[in-house]
Design an enzyme around this catalytic site. Structure first.
Site, PDB file in Angstrom:
ATOM      1  CB  CYS A  35      -7.539 -10.573   4.980  1.00 20.50           C
ATOM      2  SG  CYS A  35      -8.752  -9.556   4.153  1.00 20.50           S
ATOM      3  CB  CYS A  39      -9.754 -10.914   8.039  1.00 18.45           C
ATOM      4  SG  CYS A  39     -10.708  -9.475   7.514  1.00 18.45           S
ATOM      5  CB  CYS A  66      -8.043  -6.084   5.115  1.00 15.43           C
ATOM      6  SG  CYS A  66      -9.692  -6.290   5.815  1.00 15.43           S
ATOM      7  CB  CYS A  69      -7.996  -7.957   9.564  1.00 12.76           C
ATOM      8  SG  CYS A  69      -7.151  -8.157   7.979  1.00 12.76           S
TER       9      CYS A  69
END
Length: 191
Positions: A35, A39, A66, A69
């Site tokens: 991430c 995030c 992810c 994000c």
């Protein structure tokens, strides 16, 4: 190259600080997802966090981008995201978790996960969890002499009456009838 997390990076992750985006990415060993510091996913257990300078380094180390994000620069393909959710459900089928918990574990929104999962699998995440539970229950019924009440608990249904109802809905027979019929055949036939 992965490095250990610093106090400053930890603070940035806990505060979802956008100012640190582009400076580093963090990856979580247990979910195999990486991430951006900003995030909005649940704060990870920092014992399981690795730090990478670039998204490419995280990808090369075997981590996935992810969905929330878009740490890899683009969205995770829906098929891969649903496979991730399936794996989570299969590993945790006996646990009680909500759609929000599942979405959090898979780094996405509950509504979007529900819609995409149903669109690709033809059933909701909850229905998929119940399907897994009933398949596991069949195995217990055939391979053990455990009481139905105990099997219900092992597959994550705390109310035995609810378990019997679910089992009958999915298999057109009660657990006891299924066990008796399966014992007569001596083999487990998956439907």
């Amino acid at each position: 190259m992965a490095s250990k997390i610093t106090a400053e990076q930890r603070k940035a992750i806990m505060g979802n600080d956008k100012a640190y985006d582009g400076q580093f990415f963090y990856a979580v060993k247990t979910t195999k997802i990486f991430c951006r510091p900003s995030c909005k996913s649940r704060v990870p257990n920092f014992d399981n966090v690795k730090i990478f300078r670039t998204a490419e380094e995280a990808l090369q180390a075997g981590y996935r981008s992810c969905k929330r994000c878009k740490s890899g620069g683009s969205s995770l393909p829906d098929e891969e995201w649903v496979m991730q959710a399936e794996a989570y459900i299969e590993e945790n089928y006996a646990l009680s978790f909500t759609l929000s918990d599942l979405a959090e574990a898979c780094h996405g929104s509950p509504y979007h996960l529900h819609r995409v999962f149903k669109g690709l699998k033809g059933l909701t995440p909850l229905a998929y969890q119940q399907q897994i539970r009933m398949e596991k229950a069949k195995v217990y019924l055939i391979e053990t002499d455990l009481p139905v009440k105990e099997i219900a608990g092992l597959v994550g249904v705390s109310n035995p009456a609810r378990f019997i109802t679910l089992f009958k809905e999915k298999n057109n027979q009660t657990p006891r009838q299924f066990r008796k019929e399966s014992a007569g055949r001596g083999v487990y036939n998956e439907k």
